[in-house]
Design a protein around this motif. Sequence first.
Motif, PDB file in Angstrom:
ATOM      1  N   ALA A  43       0.813  -1.224   0.000  1.00 57.51           N
ATOM      2  CA  ALA A  43       0.000   0.000   0.000  1.00 57.51           C
ATOM      3  C   ALA A  43       0.846   1.273   0.000  1.00 57.51           C
ATOM      4  O   ALA A  43       0.317   2.363   0.235  1.00 57.51           O
ATOM      5  N   SER A  47      -2.720   2.923  -2.255  1.00 58.47           N
ATOM      6  CA  SER A  47      -3.814   2.040  -2.671  1.00 58.47           C
ATOM      7  C   SER A  47      -3.256   0.658  -3.009  1.00 58.47           C
ATOM      8  O   SER A  47      -2.069   0.508  -3.259  1.00 58.47           O
ATOM      9  N   VAL A  82      -3.978  -4.622   5.067  1.00 59.20           N
ATOM     10  CA  VAL A  82      -4.228  -3.894   3.815  1.00 59.20           C
ATOM     11  C   VAL A  82      -5.528  -3.100   3.930  1.00 59.20           C
ATOM     12  O   VAL A  82      -5.589  -1.935   3.530  1.00 59.20           O
ATOM     13  N   THR A  86      -5.858   0.865   3.365  1.00 53.20           N
ATOM     14  CA  THR A  86      -6.616   1.419   2.242  1.00 53.20           C
ATOM     15  C   THR A  86      -7.813   2.235   2.716  1.00 53.20           C
ATOM     16  O   THR A  86      -8.268   3.125   1.996  1.00 53.20           O
TER      17      THR A  86
END
Length: 151
Positions: A43, A47, A82, A86
């Motif tokens: 990330a 993103s 993650v 995000t």
Amino acid sequence: MALWDRIKDSAQTMQSQLVAKKNDLKSGAFRDASMAMCALVAAADGSVDPAERQRVAALIGGNEVLQNFPADDLRQRFNKYVDQLTADFDFGKIGVMQEIAKVKKKPAEARAVIQIGIVIGGADGDFDAQERKVVRDVCFALDIPPAEFDL
């Protein structure tokens, strides 16, 4: 030697060093910090698209050192980190860095977490500036000089 070749050689060297320490890297803190590091590198640009998530998950599953742990457990932890990153990268990074910091008092595990970040970052042949920056940030958080890893 081209930059790509140096990155590839460095990642292979790091992986060889990790395999040599495999039997010493079995703690839950190492497992969690490694998955946090993988998520942070994935990330690094803010993103993670589904293809990148799948690619990193495959690298985790194929990493000999991480085979000390059940693959489904690793995947679940990686996805959790993650998702944190995000949802809100800056806030998520705080939690992920706290998880990584849990190995700070174990120098072998701390260095191995950094090496895993480099291996994951360099696996696609492009250990880019954003990936290098997050790995450097981890070095500082673990009180390990980034220069030790040519960062």
